[in-house]
Design an enzyme around this catalytic site. Structure first.
Site, PDB file in Angstrom:
ATOM      1  N   ASP A 138      -7.183   4.269 -11.490  1.00  0.00           N
ATOM      2  CA  ASP A 138      -8.256   4.384 -10.499  1.00  0.00           C
ATOM      3  C   ASP A 138      -9.212   5.566 -10.699  1.00  0.00           C
ATOM      4  OD1 ASP A 138      -6.737   2.304  -9.535  1.00  0.00           O
ATOM      5  OD2 ASP A 138      -6.369   3.150  -7.549  1.00  0.00           O
ATOM      6  N   LYS A 183      -6.493  -4.314  -8.641  1.00  0.00           N
ATOM      7  CA  LYS A 183      -5.470  -4.445  -7.597  1.00  0.00           C
ATOM      8  C   LYS A 183      -6.085  -4.200  -6.232  1.00  0.00           C
ATOM      9  CE  LYS A 183      -4.297   0.361  -8.264  1.00  0.00           C
ATOM     10  NZ  LYS A 183      -4.861   0.824  -6.992  1.00  0.00           N
ATOM     11  N   CYS A 217      -1.867   6.101  -5.418  1.00  0.00           N
ATOM     12  CA  CYS A 217      -1.763   5.083  -6.477  1.00  0.00           C
ATOM     13  C   CYS A 217      -0.989   5.557  -7.706  1.00  0.00           C
ATOM     14  CB  CYS A 217      -3.152   4.560  -6.824  1.00  0.00           C
ATOM     15  SG  CYS A 217      -3.850   3.640  -5.423  1.00  0.00           S
TER      16      CYS A 217
HETATM   17  C1  VGL Z   1      -5.958   4.984  -3.417  1.00  0.00           C
HETATM   18  C2  VGL Z   1      -6.052   5.242  -1.143  1.00  0.00           C
HETATM   19  C3  VGL Z   1      -6.587   3.982  -1.020  1.00  0.00           C
HETATM   20  C4  VGL Z   1      -5.602   5.591  -4.737  1.00  0.00           C
HETATM   21  C5  VGL Z   1      -6.474   3.728  -3.302  1.00  0.00           C
HETATM   22  O1  VGL Z   1      -6.177   5.174  -5.768  1.00  0.00           O
HETATM   23  O2  VGL Z   1      -4.755   6.514  -4.753  1.00  0.00           O
HETATM   24  N1  VGL Z   1      -5.732   5.733  -2.336  1.00  0.00           N
HETATM   25  N2  VGL Z   1      -6.793   3.231  -2.104  1.00  0.00           N
END
Ligand code: VGL
Ligand code: ZN
Length: 234
Positions: free
Chosen positions: A37, A135, A180
């Site tokens: 991410d 995802k 994540c």
């Molecule tokens: C994430 C909060 C919401 C992350 C993703 O990538 O850690 N955190 N969505």
């Protein structure tokens, strides 16, 4: 020098970087780097900025030179996703709610499919990356983990992909350490991979002690915590 002062500073030095622990971890052909991410949403100017998020980019770019196998993940939500506070009347970001699978932290709207906000950071240079796992695209189910959605039932396919590729060890980097990255690392262990998190290639959200808890949970599951300098040079 005052004796007491000397002892204190020596201890502090030892704790920071023990010079005798020059152990190097090698990536090898059966290892994969997982880059979680590293998207515009999670850095300054994005919808859910993580403090210092963009600082992981040069660290990851450098690490990537030492890997034959690289996987990228993207948080990839539908508009009006169940993890967005805006989808729950009366709720504000960073509060929680109950969903069918349990407690869900509610976030600002972020990483909506196809948006510039959901794009990978343009400075991320991963020419060898072989697969991008998206995802969090099921409207009613979140997915911090790159392996299994928050219902703890629905797989993303990543475990099967890595096994079919003969991967035994994964090194997890990216954003955010306590969400994540941690869930991905814990699920990697659960799927049977030797798992490392490269701490200085991650940054955390740290919501209500979530970072300390994440490290505790990861360590309890056998995830190894290292720094990028512990990796053998490419
Ligand atoms: C994430 C909060 C919401 C992350 C993703 O990538 O850690 N955190 N969505
Ligand atoms: Zn998300």
């Amino acid at each position: 020098m005052h004796r007491r002062h000397f002892i204190l500073s020596a201890a502090a030095l030892g704790a920071a970087q023990p010079l005798w622990a020059a152990a190097t971890v090698k990536a090898g052909p059966k290892a994969a780097l997982i880059v979680v991410d590293v998207q515009n949403c999670f850095v300054d100017g994005g919808t859910l900025p993580v403090k210092g998020g963009a600082e992981v980019v040069p660290v990851i770019n450098k690490l990537a030179g030492g890997f034959e196998n690289i996987v990228i993940t993207q948080d990839w939500h539908t508009p009006g996703h169940a993890s967005f506070a805006s989808s729950h009347p009366g709720k504000k970001p960073f509060e929680t709610t109950q969903l069918s699978y349990g407690t869900q932290v509610l976030w600002p709207d972020h990483c909506v499919q196809g948006s510039e906000d959901a794009s990978l950071l343009k400075d991320l240079k991963l020419p060898k990356a072989q697969v991008i796992v998206r995802k969090g695209f099921h409207q009613h189910v979140d997915s911090y983990s790159a392996f299994q959605e928050a219902d703890r039932k629905t797989g993303t396919g990543l475990g099967g992909y890595l096994k079919e590729r003969g991967i035994k060890t994964v090194f997890v980097t990216g954003l955010a350490t306590d969400f994540c990255v941690a869930w991905t690392a814990i699920d990697a262990r659960k799927a049977g991979f030797e798992t490392y998190v490269i701490e200085d290639a991650t940054r955390a959200i740290d919501l209500n002690g979530s970072l300390a808890k994440a490290w505790k949970d990861m360590q309890a599951k056998g995830v190894k915590r290292i720094q990028s300098q512990d990796m053998a040079a490419a």
